[in-house]
Write an enzyme that holds these catalytic residues in place. Structure first.
Site, PDB file in Angstrom:
ATOM      1  CB  SER A 156      -0.912   0.035   1.248  1.00  0.00           C
ATOM      2  OG  SER A 156      -1.669   1.322   1.308  1.00  0.00           O
ATOM      3  N   GLY A 157       0.601   2.047  -0.944  1.00  0.00           N
ATOM      4  CA  GLY A 157       1.088   3.392  -1.134  1.00  0.00           C
ATOM      5  C   GLY A 157       2.457   3.205  -2.061  1.00  0.00           C
ATOM      6  CB  THR A 161      -4.176   2.846  -7.739  1.00  0.00           C
ATOM      7  OG1 THR A 161      -4.562   1.875  -6.803  1.00  0.00           O
ATOM      8  CG2 THR A 161      -5.264   3.288  -8.580  1.00  0.00           C
ATOM      9  CG  ASN A 205      -1.582   5.048  -1.069  1.00  0.00           C
ATOM     10  OD1 ASN A 205      -1.579   6.409  -1.266  1.00  0.00           O
ATOM     11  ND2 ASN A 205      -1.939   4.181  -1.590  1.00  0.00           N
ATOM     12  CB  SER A 208      -4.613   2.497   0.634  1.00  0.00           C
ATOM     13  OG  SER A 208      -4.366   1.178   0.265  1.00  0.00           O
ATOM     14  CB  SER A 209      -6.366  -0.612  -4.360  1.00  0.00           C
ATOM     15  OG  SER A 209      -6.313   0.606  -5.208  1.00  0.00           O
ATOM     16  N   GLY A 422       0.249  -6.061  -2.706  1.00  0.00           N
ATOM     17  CA  GLY A 422       1.431  -6.795  -2.541  1.00  0.00           C
ATOM     18  C   GLY A 422       1.313  -7.626  -1.042  1.00  0.00           C
ATOM     19  CD  GLU A 424      -1.385  -5.252   3.072  1.00  0.00           C
ATOM     20  OE1 GLU A 424      -2.069  -5.816   3.684  1.00  0.00           O
ATOM     21  OE2 GLU A 424      -1.978  -4.192   2.051  1.00  0.00           O
TER      22      GLU A 424
END
Length: 1408
Positions: A156-157, A161, A205, A208-209, A422, A424
């Site tokens: 994330s971040g 996206t 982020n 973040s998605s 990804g 985590e």
């Protein structure tokens, strides 16, 4: 070995560079090193695992990590850091992976100009970029007709996206559909919607998605976008009801709250986001720099663009508002207003909802029990309902987006873009992290197998013996999770039990896997967690909530209430068999905890591992994704987060190293390093290491054989390299060894040159000093001997001085006397001569006086005679008028008298007459009156005759004078006509005799002049005179257009005819229609002519010669319409005969405007064809081809090979560009294109050459070197010489190359001191600040003797340029067109002399 550099571990920077200060011997326990800060250190080493060696500086900063000689983690980390921090480059290749580091800053590298620059390029030819990956996928799809996938992953971040969005934008730009449906815009519009409902702010982020997304972009057989389809994975539903500190819920909630006061949203009864539990948990409802209200407007626009109407949008917003109100429902005994609003928005039964939110129904075989829930249970039920509604809403929105992106045609191929979370690992990891890491394990397995497969294919293609390579296989981890009696199956089993708990499930895991599976561990200090050894790292998971989240329990009674809703959207969500609009629905399984019965207390549960309805589970959807990826050609993008503080271009080595291990980059490097990681083509090797070759080796013709011989001589161990078909494979460290040999050879050569130069300078200095010493000695030793001689000589000189002075004075006096005498006689002679001249002038003045007086008198007499004639004519006219007036008066008087007499006589009777005439007096009076009348009549008659004679004489004189004047005018006119005839005949002979010999042409010309000179005096008229028109019939128009326009071939026309002959013939036909004063005929002919030109241009839109020919003829036709329009501004240069040929009856200014627009269209197409022909030559010729000897700039390129390095045959060179320019120039000249238009076309071409070259330079770090700057400067000089040779210096084409010339200068200039920075700022005025900084950051040394540009120097230049006002744009617009002007140039050719060649097949036309 001493002075070698190594990497040693470091707690802060992960790895630290050090230089060995003492030779290492086998068995030593310590390695003596010196750190970069000068610290001496004795580093303990294990003889079996020595520290990794550092690559030479020349290899640092490479575009591809596989180009490094030593492949290991510190080398990769250092290379990424140098590129990111110093060169400001965020993209780097690692074999088949594109590593993308989030810069946390907007960069000017994503414009349409960048897209067009990467379009059509090979992946290794340009700097690493997300567009290069997209282009590679698009090209492989078109070339192999095989589906492609782009897998974008990262934590994330990291920028997943944005990267996925850029790939989709690239496809939408380069493959626009031909329909009017704007499919590309719809595909791109889906991103803002999915981001609004699926993205949220996290601690890492701001956008973040919180779900995975696989978008299939469909293409037709022409590889144009026809539609798209989206699949989603594992939406984080728990975020709807819970957010951690400093995090937010999904963006759409805050957008809705920010728009609550808008009229269309007031019925939702919303307010600020701080008023709702589901949006204020994180403590911060605002993101800095984000306007939620503006984003809401953008979301509504994208909904509308996808064809989703306002009613549909409002249904979605009502559902979202209901969720927010549901979150504010308090579990109390009092009536809740928010629950009332919730039921009102979803049209639910308020009493039932109130009851069953706080109670549950338990049905047994014998009775039904209604049991109240505790407050925590009721809150959980409320939150579960909210999550379920949002999950269904999210799936519904995705389905409607897919429906909007559906297409009617047949899908030929597709490119899938996977934007997925990804690996985590957090301080507390739960069910979501477990699912995410499970998905990444599957992706990593697919990635490992693909890399292994590519490596094997590369070896087989190059005929290299294949040896089994050991790589990390994470299949055991996947088996641990998903195999029979694995973690997922045990989780599903526990979920099926009525009283299953997280603790019981965890205990089963301990019993089955602890000490039995090496990948599963139990924490020492915890009984509520378990550890799994993933491919990236060990992760500890808290078991709390696993069962609840896997079940996702919602009570059946609440579902029945929602099914009964009169709000159609809500009711459809909870039907037993919902109809899926998309074949790739992300809907998840709904099943009962007790499948035997269907009691009212049934709970709806979804599970990750359930196999009851496999296609609706996360596990099965993941399997479907893997099947899709395995059936396509994958391309990998690994997004890296450089730091947790979101600081631009800050590099945290620890965080980056952690992500590199997690995303598989280091695994790729490790696989490559096990065999032959460094791979060079034979061309690259020969170009780079020719300096190590002997003259005998270079004398061979086969470069491949030369490379083999040299390698066998330089590297004794044949196991260190392998010869493939097109490449040489090296083991780790061998390229560094060759670089060392090359540097040593260059250093030795430099020392040898320096030695000889310094020796020559010292010898030259010694000889100069020696000569000076000899001279001094000579003068010193001769001083005593020469003293007496010098003294006597000096005395003799004194005597000579005085003697010579006396003789000179005596001679001077004699000369003075002679000069005075000569002056006296000369002055007298001149005075007498002047007197005689004055006397002669005086007499001449007298003669002139009398002569001028005689001439003046003669002129006066002529004038007086002329005036007398005029006066005579005037007086005659007056006299005629006077006589006529007198005659008229006399007649009137006579008539009056006669009338009176008759009247009087008639009134008097006979008696009266007798009475009156008694004495006869009246009779005598009457007789006297008659006599007087006769006298007057005779006098009048005589006067009349006199006047008539005078008038007749005067008229005779006037007629005689008029005849004389007419005769003179006729002679003057005939003489002018004959002179015009001579001029026209000469031009005709000149044009007709172009191919004849010079002697024959001169003979005919002089003979004709002789004849015409006689005709001036003897033959005043030509035998047959034409008036410059072509007679035709209206039915002949189509034949004229067919033969003169459509079927005409330029090469057969331009040889023996005047420029623009078809245009002149067309205008002569226009003159004929104007001569007939036939408007319909004229209008019809011009219209069919314009249509014919449009047709021939359309049919030959890629034919340069045809476009050049008709651009020239359209220009001539336009000029003819202007020249013969009769307007004064266009007639200034016309001859009298041309003025006679002007149009008489019609104004064709409107048609001139139409022709002008047509000419501009032809010119633009003409420019496009030239650009398309020359553009493929520009980069190879201007940048890649190396014409200067000894300045080769080739370096290893890694896995992605440049296309120019594969084969050196049939490549474009600078000579190719010059030849193409010369072809354009000669063709334009042959077709008679106006010189001004030709200059504008050349200027446009030179702008394209400069812009394309400069843009490619910006995007190719390997080209930014001092040597390449020299090559570019040399190529620019070739272009300038071409301009000079063609006499086109005034075209301003040279100025368009100024930005490129300044860029080449910038590459060559010194870049160290403050003065250098100031000079750069003053000199590079045609480059923007962004462009200057880009070149400085991209500067790449080719040899060890060059130094990189220090970041401090770049910042210094940037600070100096801050005051400059320029556009912050990196790329030049290669599509820019200079404004074209069509200057008016009158035709020198007389229409009367134009003849139609028989090859035109226009025999039905007649010259008039």
């Amino acid at each position: 070995m001493k002075y070698n550099r190594v990497w040693i571990p470091d707690n802060e920077e992960v790895w630290q560079s050090a230089e060995i200060t003492k030779n290492y011997k086998a068995g030593d326990l310590f390695l003596h090193v010196q750190l970069e800060d000068g610290t001496e250190l004795n580093y303990p080493v294990d003889p079996a695992a020595l520290p990794p060696l550092r690559n030479p500086d020349i290899l640092v900063g490479e575009n591809d990590l596989t180009a490094l000689s030593y492949l290991h983690e510190p080398a990769v980390l250092h290379n990424l850091k140098v590129r990111f921090v110093e060169s400001k480059l965020i993209y780097t290749y690692s074999g088949i992976i594109l590593v993308a580091i989030n810069p946390y800053k907007q960069l000017p590298i994503y414009g349409d100009a960048i897209i067009h620059a990467y379009s059509g390029q090979n992946m290794g030819d340009m700097d690493p970029h997300i567009f290069a990956v997209a282009e590679e996928a698009y090209k492989q799809m078109a070339r192999n007709n095989k589906n492609q996938s782009i897998i974008v992953s990262g934590e994330s971040g990291a920028g997943k996206t944005v990267s996925a969005r850029y790939t989709m934008r690239y496809f939408a730009t380069v493959s626009k559909s031909t329909s009017n449906a704007h499919v590309e815009d719809k595909v791109l519009a889906s991103n803002p919607i999915t981001e609004a409902v699926g993205n949220a702010k996290t601690t890492r982020n701001d956008n973040s998605s919180r779900f995975g997304k696989y978008t299939e972009i469909s293409f037709d057989q022409s590889y144009r976008i026809i539609g798209a389809n989206m699949r989603t994975y594992l939406l984080e539903k728990s975020r709807v009801v819970f957010q951690s500190e400093n995090e937010r819920n999904y963006h759409i909630f805050y957008q809705l709250c920010a728009s609550a006061m808008q009229p269309e949203f007031q019925h939702l009864k919303l307010g600020s986001a701080e008023k709702f539990n589901y949006t204020r948990m994180g403590g911060n409802t605002v993101i800095e720099g984000v306007d939620d209200r503006a984003n809401m407007v953008e979301t509504q626009k994208t909904f509308a663009l996808l064809g989703l109407k306002e009613d549909f949008q409002m249904d979605i917003f009502k559902t979202l508002a209901a969720i927010l109100h549901l979150g504010n429902v308090e579990i109390t005994a009092l009536e809740d207003s928010h629950l009332n609003i919730f039921c009102e928005l979803l049209d639910l039964n308020f009493d039932k909802m109130t009851q069953w939110l706080c109670h549950r129904k338990i049905i047994t075989t014998s009775e039904t029990v209604i049991k109240p829930m505790t407050k925590p249970q009721a809150v959980n039920a409320r939150d579960a309902l909210a999550k379920k509604i949002y999950s269904h809403l999210f799936d519904f929105i995705v389905e409607r987006i897919n429906q909007a992106l559906q297409f009617t045609g047949k899908q030929h191929t597709f490119i899938g873009v996977l934007d997925i979370y990804g690996f985590e690992t957090f301080d507390v990891n739960s069910f979501e992290q477990f699912c995410i890491n499970y998905a990444n394990e599957k992706l990593q397995l697919q990635f490992n197998l693909h890399v292994f497969k590519l490596e094997q294919e590369e070896y087989m293609k190059e005929d290299i013996p294949w040896t089994l390579i050991d790589f990390y296989d994470n299949q055991p981890v996947i088996d641990l999770i998903e195999a029979k009696m694995g973690i997922l199956e045990l989780l599903d089993e526990e979920c099926l039990l009525p009283h299953g708990t997280d603790e019981n499930w965890l205990q089963k895991l301990y019993n089955n896997f602890v000490n039995k599976n090496a990948l599963f561990e139990k924490p020492r200090m915890s009984n509520t967690s378990f550890i799994i050894q993933h491919f990236a790292d060990k992760v500890e998971y808290k078991c709390e909530g696993f069962l609840e989240k896997n079940r996702d329990t919602v009570y059946e009674v609440l579902m029945e209430i929602l099914k009964e809703s009169k709000f159609r959207l809500c009711a459809n969500f909870f039907q037993d068999n919902p109809v899926s609009i998309s074949p790739f629905s992300s809907t998840i399984n709904i099943k009962s905890a007790r499948p035997v019965l269907k009691p009212p207390n049934k709970q709806l549960r979804m599970t990750v591992g359930s196999k009851v309805l496999c296609k609706h589970t996360f596990r099965s959807s993941l399997s479907l994704l893997m099947e899709t990826l395995n059936a396509t050609t994958p391309h990998y993008v690994r997004c890296i987060k450089p730091n947790d503080e979101k600081q631009p271009f800050e590099f945290d080595s620890k965080r980056v190293a952690q992500q590199l291990r997690a995303c598989g980059v280091l695994e790729t490097i490790r696989i490559s390093a096990q065999s032959y990681p460094s791979r060079w083509t034979y061309i690259e090797f020969f170009s780079r290491y020719s300096i190590l070759m002997t003259q005998q080796e270079l004398s061979l013709n086969d470069k491949k054989q030369i490379c083999k011989i040299v390698l066998q001589r330089l590297i004794q161990d044949p196991n260190q390299y392998q010869f493939g078909r097109t490449k040489i494979f090296f083991r780790a460290g061998q390229v560094a060894y060759l670089e060392k040999l090359r540097s040593d050879k260059l250093r030795h050569a430099c020392i040898m040159i320096q030695k000889n130069v310094r020796g020559w300078l010292q010898r030259k200095k010694f000889l100069r000093i020696k000569q000076a010493a000899v001279t001094i000695q000579q003068y010193f030793r001769g001083q005593r001997t020469c003293y007496v001689t010098l003294k006597q000589t000096w005395a003799a000189i004194i005597i000579q001085k005085y003697c010579r002075g006396y003789l000179v004075r005596k001679l001077c006096q004699l000369i003075h006397v002679a000069a005075v005498t000569i002056q006296a006689f000369t002055r007298g002679f001149l005075a007498r001569k002047k007197y005689r001249k004055m006397l002669e002038e005086h007499k001449a003045v007298i003669l002139q006086k009398y002569a001028r007086a005689w001439l003046a008198r003669r002129r006066f007499q002529n004038i007086r005679r002329f005036v007398s004639n005029i006066q005579l004519s005037y007086r005659v006219q007056r006299l005629q008028k006077k006589i006529e007036e007198q005659v008229r008066n006399t007649r009137m008087h006579f008539v009056y008298l006669h009338t009176n007499d008759t009247a009087l006589y008639s009134r008097l009777s006979t008696e009266d007459l007798e009475h009156l005439n008694e004495d006869g007096e009246l009779w005598f009076a009457y007789e006297g009156l008659k006599k007087a009348t006769r006298v007057l009549e005779s006098h009048f008659q005589s006067q009349k005759e006199t006047y008539e004679k005078e008038i007749e004489g005067l008229n005779f004189k006037v007629e005689h004078l008029s005849q004389d004047i007419n005769h003179l005018q006729k002679l003057f006119r005939e003489e002018n006509d004959i002179n015009d005839g001579i001029r026209l005949e000469v031009s005709r002979l000149t044009s007709e005799n172009m191919v004849r010999s010079k002697c024959s042409k001169a003979k005919v010309f002089y003979c004709y002049l002789a004849v015409q000179s006689k005709r001036v005096f003897h033959v005043p008229t030509l035998s047959k005179e034409y008036i410059g028109m072509m007679e035709y019939k209206k039915e002949d128009e189509e034949r004229i257009v067919q033969n003169l326009i459509l079927d005409l071939k330029p090469r057969g026309v331009v040889v023996n005819t005047i420029p623009g002959l078809p245009a002149h013939i067309l205008f002569m036909c226009v003159r004929y229609a104007d001569y007939l004063n036939d408007a319909d005929m004229l209008k019809s002919f011009i219209n069919v002519t314009i249509d014919g030109i449009k047709q021939v241009v359309k049919e030959n839109s890629e034919n340069f010669e045809m476009l050049s020919f008709w651009l020239s003829n359209t220009y001539y036709f336009l000029n003819c319409l202007k020249q013969y329009s009769g307007e004064e501004e266009f007639m200034k240069s016309n001859t009298p005969r041309q003025n006679k040929n002007c149009l008489k009856h019609f104004d064709l200014s409107e048609y001139r405007q139409i022709l002008s627009d047509l000419a501009i269209r032809i010119y633009h197409q003409f420019i496009v064809v030239m650009e398309n022909n020359i553009q493929p030559m520009i980069v190879p010729g201007m940048l890649e081809y190396e014409s200067l000897q000894g300045i080769s700039g080739l370096k290893p390129t890694g896995f992605r090979k440049r296309s120019s390095s594969i084969d050196d045959t049939d490549t474009y060179t600078m000579t190719s560009i010059l030849q193409q320019l010369s072809y354009f120039y000669s063709t334009m000249c042959q077709n008679g294109l106006d010189s001004e238009l030709l200059k504008q076309a050349v200027k446009q071409l030179f702008f394209l050459i400069g812009a394309v070259t400069l843009n490619s330079l910006f995007l190719r770090k390997d080209m930014c070197s001092c040597r390449k700057g020299m090559q570019i400067r040399c190529n620019i000089s070739y272009l300038e010489e071409w301009l000079k040779d063609k006499n086109l210096q005034s075209s301003n084409a040279k100025e368009t190359l100024e930005p490129l010339a300044q860029a080449a200068w910038l590459l060559q200039v010194k870049k160290i001191t403050d003065d250098d920075a100031k000079e750069i700022c003053e000199h590079c005025t045609s480059l923007s600040t962004v462009q200057i900084v880009k070149i400085l950051n991209s500067y790449t040394p080719i040899d060890d003797f060059e130094k990189r540009v220090a970041p401090s120097f770049v910042r210094k230049v940037q600070a100096m340029l801050n005051n400059r006002e320029d556009v912050p744009q990196l790329m030049l617009d290669t599509k820019y067109l200079f404004q074209v002007t069509f200057p008016f140039t009158p035709s020198p050719h007389a229409l009367e002399m134009i003849q139609v060649p028989s090859s035109f097949k226009l025999g039905f036309l007649t010259r008039v």
